[in-house]
Scaffold this motif. Structure first.
Motif, PDB file in Angstrom:
ATOM      1  N   ASP A 325       0.804  -1.186  -0.008  1.00  0.00           N
ATOM      2  CA  ASP A 325       0.013   0.132   0.062  1.00  0.00           C
ATOM      3  C   ASP A 325       0.920   1.234   0.048  1.00  0.00           C
ATOM      4  OD1 ASP A 325      -2.378  -1.434   0.067  1.00  0.00           O
ATOM      5  OD2 ASP A 325      -2.692  -1.472   2.133  1.00  0.00           O
ATOM      6  N   ARG A 326       1.945   1.335   0.868  1.00  0.00           N
ATOM      7  CA  ARG A 326       2.931   2.357   0.838  1.00  0.00           C
ATOM      8  C   ARG A 326       3.566   2.609  -0.521  1.00  0.00           C
ATOM      9  NH1 ARG A 326       4.786   0.140   5.600  1.00  0.00           N
ATOM     10  NH2 ARG A 326       6.814  -0.302   4.558  1.00  0.00           N
ATOM     11  N   GLY A 327       3.798   1.605  -1.258  1.00  0.00           N
ATOM     12  CA  GLY A 327       4.253   1.466  -2.722  1.00  0.00           C
ATOM     13  C   GLY A 327       3.374   2.074  -3.540  1.00  0.00           C
ATOM     14  N   HIS A 328       2.308   1.712  -3.417  1.00  0.00           N
ATOM     15  CA  HIS A 328       1.111   2.206  -4.342  1.00  0.00           C
ATOM     16  C   HIS A 328       1.048   3.706  -3.946  1.00  0.00           C
ATOM     17  CE1 HIS A 328      -2.455   2.266  -6.934  1.00  0.00           C
ATOM     18  NE2 HIS A 328      -3.099   2.518  -6.155  1.00  0.00           N
ATOM     19  N   GLU A 329       0.915   4.208  -2.878  1.00  0.00           N
ATOM     20  CA  GLU A 329       0.540   5.483  -2.593  1.00  0.00           C
ATOM     21  C   GLU A 329       1.880   6.265  -3.206  1.00  0.00           C
ATOM     22  OE1 GLU A 329       0.343   5.912   1.502  1.00  0.00           O
ATOM     23  OE2 GLU A 329      -1.528   4.770   1.542  1.00  0.00           O
ATOM     24  N   ASP A 333       5.276   1.167  -9.600  1.00  0.00           N
ATOM     25  CA  ASP A 333       4.522   0.318 -10.570  1.00  0.00           C
ATOM     26  C   ASP A 333       4.736  -1.070  -9.972  1.00  0.00           C
ATOM     27  OD1 ASP A 333       5.001  -1.676 -12.928  1.00  0.00           O
ATOM     28  OD2 ASP A 333       3.512  -0.172 -13.322  1.00  0.00           O
ATOM     29  N   PRO A 334       3.611  -1.908  -9.877  1.00  0.00           N
ATOM     30  CA  PRO A 334       3.850  -3.171  -9.303  1.00  0.00           C
ATOM     31  C   PRO A 334       4.688  -4.024 -10.070  1.00  0.00           C
ATOM     32  CG  PRO A 334       1.455  -2.555  -9.463  1.00  0.00           C
ATOM     33  CD  PRO A 334       2.256  -1.534 -10.150  1.00  0.00           C
ATOM     34  N   GLY A 335       4.625  -3.983 -11.306  1.00  0.00           N
ATOM     35  CA  GLY A 335       5.696  -4.766 -12.216  1.00  0.00           C
ATOM     36  C   GLY A 335       7.125  -4.521 -11.689  1.00  0.00           C
ATOM     37  N   VAL A 336       7.399  -3.132 -11.610  1.00  0.00           N
ATOM     38  CA  VAL A 336       8.831  -2.653 -11.244  1.00  0.00           C
ATOM     39  C   VAL A 336       9.167  -3.223  -9.980  1.00  0.00           C
ATOM     40  CG1 VAL A 336      10.150  -0.733 -10.818  1.00  0.00           C
ATOM     41  CG2 VAL A 336       8.658  -0.709 -12.705  1.00  0.00           C
ATOM     42  N   ILE A 337       8.067  -3.117  -8.871  1.00  0.00           N
ATOM     43  CA  ILE A 337       8.492  -3.583  -7.645  1.00  0.00           C
ATOM     44  C   ILE A 337       8.974  -5.215  -7.690  1.00  0.00           C
ATOM     45  CG2 ILE A 337       7.275  -4.210  -5.240  1.00  0.00           C
ATOM     46  CD1 ILE A 337       5.887  -1.738  -5.422  1.00  0.00           C
ATOM     47  N   GLU A 408       0.063  -8.444  -5.525  1.00  0.00           N
ATOM     48  CA  GLU A 408      -0.219  -8.764  -4.277  1.00  0.00           C
ATOM     49  C   GLU A 408      -0.363 -10.400  -3.941  1.00  0.00           C
ATOM     50  OE1 GLU A 408      -3.586  -6.482  -2.996  1.00  0.00           O
ATOM     51  OE2 GLU A 408      -2.233  -4.762  -2.529  1.00  0.00           O
ATOM     52  N   MET A 409      -1.018 -11.059  -5.112  1.00  0.00           N
ATOM     53  CA  MET A 409      -0.985 -12.487  -5.062  1.00  0.00           C
ATOM     54  C   MET A 409       0.468 -13.180  -5.136  1.00  0.00           C
ATOM     55  SD  MET A 409      -4.248 -13.033  -4.434  1.00  0.00           S
ATOM     56  CE  MET A 409      -4.130 -15.013  -4.914  1.00  0.00           C
TER      57      MET A 409
END
Length: 646
Positions: A325-329, A333-337, A408-409
């Protein structure tokens, strides 16, 4: 005496009228014609020169300017010094490492004539002579740069072959630079072979490609090949810092390190990112900061990455989701994470495998502190499993309709898998005779990271061994001899957990023919190893303390244990499907199927237990034989037999 001739300046004036004027006035004196005043055109403000991106503005113009290619520069300098310059060069490497730039420098080095016009080929072109200036400006008639992607046909190569026959127009050598040469068609490559093998003495070929495998071997064998390496991150960071200083822009070391890491060894990619960062600061006093670069690249904070990975290895799902959630705020990018977590996992694996890397000065501060501490507590198998999960998860995120949910999954899956013991740990537990659910440091990362016992599903685990038999308890240690086996199935059980490969062959590849204490006769299939009998004899002597004879036979024998189990399972499944109650359930739930039947009365191999045979019974103990009277027994009197009637 004054002359009546008007001055030369008045030659073009109209003649003066004689007598009174038209209205009786005396003629007025001729007007003095002043020199015409020509207004100078307003000086136009000089047009501002078009902006040149940093990748073009700071493009190397000599071998001394090339960074990260020391081997290439050293070889070329020696070649020019010894007058051993090849007629064809193949420059290969990833994008942005300087292939085309190197080709242009070689073209200038071949054709430079020096400031006085008397110089020859040199590794240090002057840059001021007419040849150098024309090549730098891309307007030299004898240095032709072609894009093989758009000139990839055989007709283009035929035109080139015709052109190489003519001498250079003004330079010493005619130089052809073919960029992305791997894009040439097969016919074009074949048309170039003869010219490339025996070119005219005044012609040089310089090829550049990012896909060296697509270039035919016949072309490579005619060229001198140079592999341009990726530029190290430390070299890129120093280069970007120098350019930022020339541009008058302040930049923090962490921000430049992020840009160098994102460049992935490409100077051009890194300069493009630096150009973008300079445009974002727009004269801000703070200059380029790490937060700005992080937002620009969509990166996650390094501390956030460590929080995510530590949470996954602890199995702490609330902490993992909170970090996401902190990264999304922050706009990460989820893929970059996931890609950054993959890179961090690789770094931790390197630190774990080679402890000497922990003293590397190029290691970032976060990896030096938290990374080293994590690497000491994690095992190589665990990190390898995390790598596989993240690697597959990146593909899933790219294909998922919601990237955040998919990421997240993936992390939830990683958190659950981190609690499971590795396959190697399971085999070690079974072979050592320990309980299947006993924790171990390598298999329970949560206990190592959190300092407490693992709470995962490792306890009470039932492992599959050999041919798939369930082992509810580990076998006794090999040092404690077991009781003598009474049938072939008990012989097979002796190998379970001790000799996994032998156990599997005994299940699937052995047909028992006869069994007696101390002697076994069997028929083995072609899949069984040739020394199976010797392996089985050694196992029996080790586990029972006595010598056994293993004889091979050509007799048909009984079905293998695996065949018996499969046959019995099929019969029980058919009986279950035919049961009236099951039939009514299948009718009530269309599409339902009977998948398997579980029978707790079966043994570990899915077969009914063998009843204990009497002492005088058959040797294999597979069935109860009839009780026969001894040969010397006297016949019984039928009148002596008691009646069952009361």
């Amino acid at each position: 005496m004054p002359s009546d001739t008007p001055p030369a300046d008045d030659q073009d004036l109209p003649p003066l009228p004689e007598g009174p004027g038209l209205f009786g006035e005396a003629p007025s004196p001729a007007p003095v014609m002043a020199a015409p005043i020509i207004a100078a055109p307003a000086m136009a403000e000089p047009e501002a020169a078009p902006y040149r991106v940093l990748a073009r503005k700071y493009r190397p113009t000599s071998f001394a300017d090339l960074i990260g290619q020391e081997a290439l520069v050293r070889t070329l300098r020696n070649a020019f010094a010894q007058n051993r310059v090849a007629h064809a060069f193949m420059l290969t490497g990833v994008r942005g490492v300087g292939k085309t730039t190197t080709a242009r420098i070689i073209a200038r080095a071949l054709n430079c004539v020096g400031p006085d016009g008397t110089g020859g080929p040199t590794a240090d072109p002057c840059g001021v002579c007419a040849e150098c200036q024309a090549i730098l400006a891309d307007r030299h008639p004898d240095v032709l740069e072609l894009d093989a992607a758009s000139n990839n046909g055989v007709d283009n190569i035929r035109e080139l072959r015709e052109a190489v026959r003519y001498r250079p127009a003004r330079a010493r050598f005619k130089v052809y630079i073919l960029d992305e040469v791997h894009m040439l068609s097969t016919a074009a490559f074949n048309a170039l072979l003869k010219t490339l093998e025996e070119p005219p003495p005044q012609v040089k070929f310089l090829f550049a490609t990012t896909e060296i495998r697509k270039v035919p071997a016949t072309i490579l064998s005619r060229c001198q090949r140079f592999d341009l390496r990726r530029v190290p991150q430390e070299t890129l960071r120093a280069h970007f810092a120098a350019i930022a200083a020339k541009e008058g822009v302040a930049a923090s070391g962490e921000a430049l390190a992020m840009i160098a890491r994102a460049a992935d060894g490409s100077v051009r990619d890194g300069l493009s990112l630096l150009d973008q960062a300079i445009a974002q600061v727009a004269g801000a006093p703070g200059g380029i900061e790490a937060g700005l670069v992080r937002d620009m690249l969509g990166l996650a904070d390094r501390s956030l990455l460590f929080d995510l990975l530590e949470g996954c290895f602890r199995g702490d799902l609330p902490a993992v989701l909170a970090a996401m959630d902190r990264g999304h705020e922050r706009g990460a990018d989820p893929g970059v994470i996931l890609a950054d977590l993959l890179e961090l996992t690789h770094t931790l694996t390197r630190l774990r495998a080679v402890p000497a890397l922990r003293a590397d000065p190029a290691l970032p501060e976060a990896e030096r502190v938290r990374g080293v501490a994590m690497a000491e507590r994690l095992s190589i198998p665990l990190l390898g499993r995390a790598w596989q999960v993240l690697l597959k998860g990146i593909t899933e995120v790219a294909e998922a309709p919601d990237r955040r949910m998919a990421a997240e999954m993936v992390l939830i899956r990683l958190a659950h898998l981190a609690e499971l013991p590795t396959p190697g740990d399971l085999v070690r537990r079974l072979s050592e005779g320990g309980a299947a659910g006993a924790p171990s440091p390598a298999a329970t990362p949560s206990s190592a990271l959190a300092g407490g016992p693992a709470g995962g599903p490792a306890g009470g685990l039932r492992a599959m061994a050999g041919g798939g038999a369930r082992l509810d308890a580990a076998p006794a240690p090999a040092s404690a001899p077991l009781a003598q086996p009474r049938n072939f199935r008990e012989v097979v059980a002796l190998a379970s957990g001790v000799r996994p490969l032998l156990h599997g062959h005994l299940l699937f590849d052995v047909h028992p023919v006869s069994f007696a204490p101390g002697r076994i006769e069997l028929r083995q299939t072609a899949q069984a190893p040739r020394d199976l009998a010797a392996q089985l004899a050694a196992l029996l002597q080790e586990r029972t303390g006595s010598r056994w004879t293993i004889a091979l036979s050509n007799a048909e024998g009984e079905p293998t244990i695996a065949e018996q189990r499969s046959h019995l399972a099929g019969e029980r499944l058919e009986m279950a499907r035919a049961h009236p109650l099951v039939q009514s359930i299948l009718l009530a739930f269309p599409g339902a199927e009977v998948d398997a039947v579980r029978d707790d009365s079966l043994d570990a191999y899915g077969l009914p237990p063998i009843p204990e045979a009497p002492d005088e019974g058959p040797m294999d103990g597979s069935m109860d034989g009839p009780d026969f009277a001894p040969p010397d027994a006297e016949p019984a009197d039928l009148d002596d037999i008691p009646s069952e009637d009361p």
